[in-house]
Motif scaffolding. Structure first.
Motif, mmCIF file in Angstrom:
data_model
loop_
_atom_site.group_PDB
_atom_site.id
_atom_site.type_symbol
_atom_site.label_atom_id
_atom_site.label_comp_id
_atom_site.label_asym_id
_atom_site.label_seq_id
_atom_site.Cartn_x
_atom_site.Cartn_y
_atom_site.Cartn_z
ATOM 1 N N TYR A 20 1.490 6.689 -34.201
ATOM 2 C CA TYR A 20 1.856 5.438 -33.530
ATOM 3 C C TYR A 20 2.239 5.598 -32.059
ATOM 4 C CZ TYR A 20 1.890 3.648 -38.263
ATOM 5 O OH TYR A 20 1.531 3.294 -39.528
ATOM 6 N N GLY A 21 2.369 6.833 -31.571
ATOM 7 C CA GLY A 21 2.708 7.022 -30.166
ATOM 8 C C GLY A 21 4.157 6.750 -29.824
ATOM 9 N N ARG A 22 4.996 6.669 -30.828
ATOM 10 C CA ARG A 22 6.428 6.465 -30.645
ATOM 11 C C ARG A 22 7.143 7.002 -31.873
ATOM 12 N NH1 ARG A 22 8.607 2.447 -33.673
ATOM 13 N NH2 ARG A 22 7.165 0.994 -34.651
ATOM 14 N N LEU A 35 7.169 13.885 -36.544
ATOM 15 C CA LEU A 35 5.940 14.384 -35.935
ATOM 16 C C LEU A 35 4.738 13.557 -36.369
ATOM 17 C CD1 LEU A 35 4.342 16.468 -34.278
ATOM 18 C CD2 LEU A 35 4.321 17.928 -36.318
ATOM 19 N N LYS A 36 4.617 13.311 -37.647
ATOM 20 C CA LYS A 36 3.482 12.545 -38.170
ATOM 21 C C LYS A 36 3.485 11.112 -37.635
ATOM 22 C CE LYS A 36 -0.134 12.184 -40.722
ATOM 23 N NZ LYS A 36 -1.364 12.794 -40.251
ATOM 24 N N THR A 63 6.710 8.463 -22.891
ATOM 25 C CA THR A 63 6.818 7.781 -24.159
ATOM 26 C C THR A 63 7.415 6.414 -23.936
ATOM 27 O OG1 THR A 63 8.990 8.720 -24.589
ATOM 28 C CG2 THR A 63 7.112 9.903 -25.491
ATOM 29 N N VAL A 64 7.009 5.474 -24.754
ATOM 30 C CA VAL A 64 7.572 4.127 -24.688
ATOM 31 C C VAL A 64 8.938 4.172 -25.345
ATOM 32 C CG1 VAL A 64 7.240 1.736 -25.380
ATOM 33 C CG2 VAL A 64 5.270 3.141 -24.790
ATOM 34 N N ALA A 115 12.565 15.889 -28.664
ATOM 35 C CA ALA A 115 12.214 16.648 -27.459
ATOM 36 C C ALA A 115 11.179 17.723 -27.779
ATOM 37 C CB ALA A 115 13.472 17.266 -26.851
ATOM 38 N N GLN A 116 11.357 18.414 -28.899
ATOM 39 C CA GLN A 116 10.390 19.444 -29.297
ATOM 40 C C GLN A 116 9.011 18.838 -29.541
ATOM 41 O OE1 GLN A 116 12.641 21.000 -32.705
ATOM 42 N NE2 GLN A 116 12.452 23.027 -31.755
ATOM 43 N N ILE A 117 8.977 17.697 -30.199
ATOM 44 C CA ILE A 117 7.699 17.041 -30.507
ATOM 45 C C ILE A 117 7.017 16.588 -29.229
ATOM 46 C CG2 ILE A 117 6.688 14.979 -31.577
ATOM 47 C CD1 ILE A 117 8.847 15.400 -33.840
ATOM 48 N N ARG A 118 7.776 15.955 -28.322
ATOM 49 C CA ARG A 118 7.191 15.530 -27.045
ATOM 50 C C ARG A 118 6.609 16.718 -26.287
ATOM 51 N NH1 ARG A 118 12.142 13.043 -26.129
ATOM 52 N NH2 ARG A 118 12.156 10.937 -26.939
#
Length: 131
Positions: free
Chosen positions: A19-21, A13-14, A115-116, A63-66
């Motif tokens: 960083y977006g990935r 999560l952090k 997401t990338v 999946a939960q984080i997204r």
């Protein structure tokens, strides 16, 4: 969640929010950051060594984080739409170098809520459009 699983989730999560990935593995995580997060979730940092980065649990956590952050995985339709957009940009008044196109790809994906993919850089995506 317990031990390595809780710490692994918190680190995912952090890392994603920063960083977006997602990280490709433990090697991408700074020791100080792991120590900091470990203190927050009250799990010894050494527990991260027991975290399985390839298990189904990690995919579920991603999946939960997204979902929590309002993102989704990029679909084939998203990639096709983005490719068409970048082709139009290339035909426009200015020609962008691959690195700039890669930056555009990553930014466009994020704006679309995608997401990338891990293991691919924006530069690689930009080079494929230029060719």
């Amino acid at each position: 969640m317990r031990g390595a699983t809780r710490l692994g989730f918190a680190v995912l999560l952090k890392f994603y929010t920063q960083y977006g990935r997602f990280p490709r593995g433990r090697v991408e995580l700074a020791g100080e950051a792991v120590e900091f997060v470990a203190r927050q979730v009250q799990v010894p940092a050494s527990e991260l060594g027991f975290h399985d980065w390839t298990a189904r649990t990690v995919e579920y956590h991603r999946a939960q984080i997204r979902e929590h952050l309002g993102f989704r995985e990029c679909s084939v339709a998203d990639a096709e739409r983005l490719t068409a957009y970048l082709a139009d940009v290339r035909r426009g008044a200015c020609w962008c170098i691959a690195g700039l196109l890669g930056w555009c790809v990553v930014g466009s994906l994020r704006e679309a809520g995608c997401t990338v993919p891990a293991g691919s850089s924006g530069c690689e995506l930009g080079v494929s459009v230029v060719r």
